[in-house]
Write a protein that holds these residues in place. Structure first.
Motif, short mmCIF file in Angstrom:
data_model
loop_
_atom_site.label_atom_id
_atom_site.label_comp_id
_atom_site.label_asym_id
_atom_site.label_seq_id
_atom_site.Cartn_x
_atom_site.Cartn_y
_atom_site.Cartn_z
N ASP A 361 6.34 0.19 2.02
CA ASP A 361 5.77 0.40 0.69
C ASP A 361 4.61 -0.58 0.54
OD1 ASP A 361 7.66 2.31 0.22
OD2 ASP A 361 8.97 1.01 -0.98
N ILE A 362 3.44 -0.06 0.18
CA ILE A 362 2.23 -0.89 0.23
C ILE A 362 1.43 -0.73 -1.06
CG2 ILE A 362 0.11 -1.39 1.52
CD1 ILE A 362 1.43 0.03 3.93
N LYS A 363 0.93 -1.87 -1.53
CA LYS A 363 0.03 -1.88 -2.70
C LYS A 363 -1.17 -2.74 -2.35
CE LYS A 363 -0.21 -2.91 -7.65
NZ LYS A 363 0.54 -3.39 -8.84
N ALA A 364 -2.33 -2.11 -2.26
CA ALA A 364 -3.58 -2.83 -1.96
C ALA A 364 -4.54 -2.61 -3.13
CB ALA A 364 -4.20 -2.32 -0.66
N ARG A 365 -4.98 -3.69 -3.72
CA ARG A 365 -5.86 -3.54 -4.87
C ARG A 365 -7.23 -2.99 -4.47
NH1 ARG A 365 -2.56 -7.81 -5.82
NH2 ARG A 365 -3.84 -9.28 -4.62
N ASN A 366 -7.57 -3.12 -3.19
CA ASN A 366 -8.87 -2.61 -2.74
C ASN A 366 -8.69 -1.71 -1.51
OD1 ASN A 366 -11.72 -2.36 -2.71
ND2 ASN A 366 -11.85 -3.93 -1.14
N LEU A 367 -8.57 -2.30 -0.33
CA LEU A 367 -8.56 -1.54 0.93
C LEU A 367 -7.22 -1.66 1.64
CD1 LEU A 367 -9.94 -0.08 3.38
CD2 LEU A 367 -10.68 -2.35 4.14
N LEU A 368 -6.72 -0.52 2.14
CA LEU A 368 -5.60 -0.49 3.07
C LEU A 368 -6.13 0.11 4.37
CD1 LEU A 368 -2.72 -0.50 4.15
CD2 LEU A 368 -2.29 1.61 2.87
N GLN A 369 -6.06 -0.66 5.45
CA GLN A 369 -6.58 -0.20 6.74
C GLN A 369 -5.49 -0.33 7.80
OE1 GLN A 369 -10.61 -1.36 8.03
NE2 GLN A 369 -9.70 -2.00 9.98
N VAL A 370 -5.26 0.77 8.53
CA VAL A 370 -4.26 0.78 9.60
C VAL A 370 -5.00 1.05 10.90
CG1 VAL A 370 -2.05 1.67 10.40
CG2 VAL A 370 -2.61 1.71 7.95
N GLY A 371 -5.14 0.02 11.71
CA GLY A 371 -5.90 0.14 12.94
C GLY A 371 -7.03 -0.87 12.96
N LEU A 372 -7.69 -0.96 14.11
CA LEU A 372 -8.76 -1.93 14.29
C LEU A 372 -10.10 -1.23 14.46
CD1 LEU A 372 -6.93 -4.31 16.81
CD2 LEU A 372 -7.26 -4.68 14.36
N ASP A 373 -11.14 -2.01 14.58
CA ASP A 373 -12.49 -1.54 14.87
C ASP A 373 -13.08 -0.74 13.72
OD1 ASP A 373 -12.18 -2.75 17.40
OD2 ASP A 373 -11.23 -0.93 18.17
N GLU A 374 -14.24 -0.13 13.99
CA GLU A 374 -14.96 0.60 12.95
C GLU A 374 -14.30 1.94 12.63
OE1 GLU A 374 -19.02 0.98 14.04
OE2 GLU A 374 -19.42 -1.18 14.00
N SER A 375 -13.60 2.51 13.59
CA SER A 375 -12.90 3.78 13.37
C SER A 375 -11.42 3.58 13.68
CB SER A 375 -13.50 4.87 14.27
OG SER A 375 -12.85 6.11 14.05
N PRO A 376 -10.66 3.00 12.73
CA PRO A 376 -9.26 2.65 12.98
C PRO A 376 -8.42 3.85 13.39
CG PRO A 376 -10.03 1.65 10.95
CD PRO A 376 -11.08 2.62 11.38
N LYS A 377 -7.52 3.64 14.35
CA LYS A 377 -6.67 4.72 14.86
C LYS A 377 -5.19 4.42 14.68
CE LYS A 377 -9.88 7.44 16.75
NZ LYS A 377 -11.10 6.73 16.46
N GLY A 378 -4.85 3.47 13.82
CA GLY A 378 -3.45 3.12 13.60
C GLY A 378 -2.67 4.23 12.90
N LYS A 379 -1.32 4.11 12.95
CA LYS A 379 -0.46 5.14 12.38
C LYS A 379 0.18 4.65 11.09
CE LYS A 379 0.72 7.25 16.84
NZ LYS A 379 1.84 7.65 17.74
N LEU A 380 0.16 5.53 10.07
CA LEU A 380 0.80 5.27 8.79
C LEU A 380 1.86 6.34 8.61
CD1 LEU A 380 0.83 3.67 6.11
CD2 LEU A 380 -0.84 5.30 5.23
N ILE A 381 3.12 5.94 8.81
CA ILE A 381 4.23 6.90 8.83
C ILE A 381 5.22 6.56 7.72
CG2 ILE A 381 6.10 7.86 10.21
CD1 ILE A 381 4.52 6.98 12.72
#
Length: 536
Positions: A361-381
């Motif tokens: 469970d996530i609360k980000a007042r601005n940005l939530l990013q899953v992954g690295l670099d300019e084009s993140p490839k992380g998984k949000l499941i």
């Protein structure tokens, strides 16, 4: 055979012998000294159609060069169109200059531009059109924004530089001595914003530059603005410097290997560095940053600064609570950064997850990013995203289609509630102003002059109070409206790999539920509706 008339016409004497054809006339003219003149094909054709041909035939015309100067729509360029001479006079440099001045050019003229254009009179065929820029305005150079120039190494920067062993390997748990400063140390200097450089049009109008964005240098705890230089920040205590928006603070640092039953819970006024792990059930509370080099398992970390966990953050469902909350919690007023998380509650200004989030469970007042670099490839499941302005991930949802909810721009609801309250207060204020106006009208009928004067002064003071209150409320409404529009315009879900079915996307008060898998795409609010846009 040919002669030049005073009016510039080229005449052919046909009294003694009539030319056999129009082609003959054209060929003869092209071989004559008047070959550069403009051929009058209509006159030649008309001659051969006449029953009684004339004694003289107009075969051409001598034309002088011609120049026209026009300004671009934005008046940043003066563009000349030159028609080269056809047997006539060429345009002189002085004549061309007069044409430029005539259209209003006062700045940006360079003679080399004009000379290059006039040179075409010798190089281009007669009667051809050539164009060129003869005056060029200068666009304004916008100012550079103010910038902080650090003079010391912060804890965050130090943790990016692990210690090198003698064998050449890196010890990821040893970062050497803590970066500490003494009282009076220069921490950071603010490079002021620049005003920029003024531009101009070719007609002499000035174009104001946009000044660089500026900000107030902020002195955090343990620091102060230098008494001798308002652009410098110095430390007032001994400790470790940490970044804050537009400034720095200096904290004491508490370092510990493990947070477990032996150490007990940690509560510290500065920053906390855990070189190994945080065991289940343990808590850390810090006014500064919290950095954990290992893992956090079913622990609670609360920070007034940033939280960074280099290993995994792992919790599980807390079935002892009716709401089945999560046993692992990371809450920061600054940013939260972890490698991967599972069954964990994460809250911060920005939340960065390097690899994967499973049922968090996530609360980000601005940005939530899953992954690295300019084009993140992380998984949000799985899990729930309670609020964020921007969410960027590689894969969102699961291939099984299990449901998950994403709430973006949730703070917009609070803005609308404040707007409604503000409108209600404004309505009440307007009603008070109307009632006071009626009171003024009644006071006008009071016969006692002194009493009337006192009454009107009292009403006037009250009117002024409510008018100022109404003005403040209207200003607040305008700011709330601007804030809401800015929030909605910049809210977006970006998926770089795949968006699976079963994902409920909430943006402000609108909902979109995916019923199939999507390739790389983005979701945003367009004209009051959530639209899915696919990447090319």
């Amino acid at each position: 055979m040919f002669k030049l008339a005073k009016n510039g016409n080229i005449l052919m004497d046909v009294a003694s012998a009539s030319p056999p054809s129009a082609a003959f006339v054209v060929e003869a003219l092209e071989r004559s000294p008047y070959a550069d003149c403009a051929i009058d094909h209509e006159s030649i054709a008309a001659y051969f159609k006449q029953d009684t041909p004339a004694a003289q035939l107009i075969v051409g015309q001598q034309k002088d060069a011609h120049i026209e100067v026009a300004l671009s729509e934005d008046k940043m360029q003066a563009i000349a169109r030159l028609t080269t001479a056809q047997g006539g006079k060429m345009i002189s440099l002085e004549d061309a200059k007069r044409a430029i001045v005539k259209v209003g050019v006062t700045r940006g003229y360079k003679q080399v531009y004009l000379e290059n254009l006039l040179k075409q009179q010798l190089e281009s065929p007669p009667g051809s059109e050539v164009t060129g820029i003869v005056a060029q305005g200068r666009p304004p150079e916008n100012g550079t924004p103010a910038k902080l120039m650090p003079h010391v190494q912060t804890l965050k920067e130090r943790l990016k530089q692990p210690k090198l062993r003698e064998d050449g390997t890196v010890d990821m748990r040893d970062f050497g001595a803590l970066a500490s400063v003494a009282p009076g140390t220069l921490l950071v200097t603010q490079r002021p914003a620049t005003p920029g450089k003024e531009g101009f049009t070719v007609t002499g109008d000035s174009i104001a530059p946009k000044p660089g964005d500026s900000f107030q240098l902020m002195a955090g705890e343990g620091t102060e603005i230098s008494p001798t230089n308002p652009l410098q920040l110095v430390s007032t205590i001994a400790g470790c410097p940490s970044d804050i928006p537009n400034g720095m603070r200096v904290d004491d640092i508490f370092t510990i290997a493990d947070v477990n039953v032996r150490s007990g819970h940690i509560e510290f006024s500065g920053s906390v560095l855990v070189t190994r792990n945080v065991d289940p059930g343990m808590k850390i509370k810090a006014h500064g940053d919290i950095t954990v080099m290992g893992t956090v398992e079913s622990g609670e970390l609360i920070s007034d600064g940033n939280i960074e966990v280099r290993g995994g953050v792992i919790g599980h469902l807390d079935h002892s609570n009716d709401d089945q909350g999560l046993t692992c919690r990371l809450i920061a007023k600054g940013d939260v950064q972890i490698t991967h998380g599972q069954y964990t509650y994460l809250e911060g200004q920005n939340v960065f997850i390097q690899k994967q989030s499973n049922h968090c469970d996530i609360k980000a007042r601005n940005l939530l990013q899953v992954g690295l670099d300019e084009s993140p490839k992380g998984k949000l499941i799985g899990g729930t995203i309670f609020d964020a302005k921007m969410l960027v991930a590689g894969e969102v949802g699961s291939s099984s289609g299990a449901t998950m909810a994403i709430y973006l721009a949730r703070s917009g609801m609070e803005i609308t509630e404040r707007t409604d309250l503000c409108l209600k207060e404004l309505s009440q204020t307007d009603e008070q102003i109307n009632n006071l106006q009626k009171a003024v009208e009644k006071a006008d009928h009071v016969k006692d002059a002194e009493k009337k004067k006192t009454l009107l002064a009292k009403i006037g003071a009250t009117q002024q109070h409510y008018c100022k209150q109404a003005e403040a409320l209207e200003h607040q409404l305008s700011e709330l409206d601007h804030t809401l529009h800015d929030l909605l315009d910049n809210t977006q879900l970006v998926v770089n790999t795949s968006l699976h079915s079963g994902v409920e996307i909430h943006i402000f008060d609108k909902v979109y539920k995916t019923t199939r898998s999507y390739p790389p795409c983005s979701a945003r609010l367009i004209e009051g509706k959530i639209e899915i846009e696919f990447k090319m």
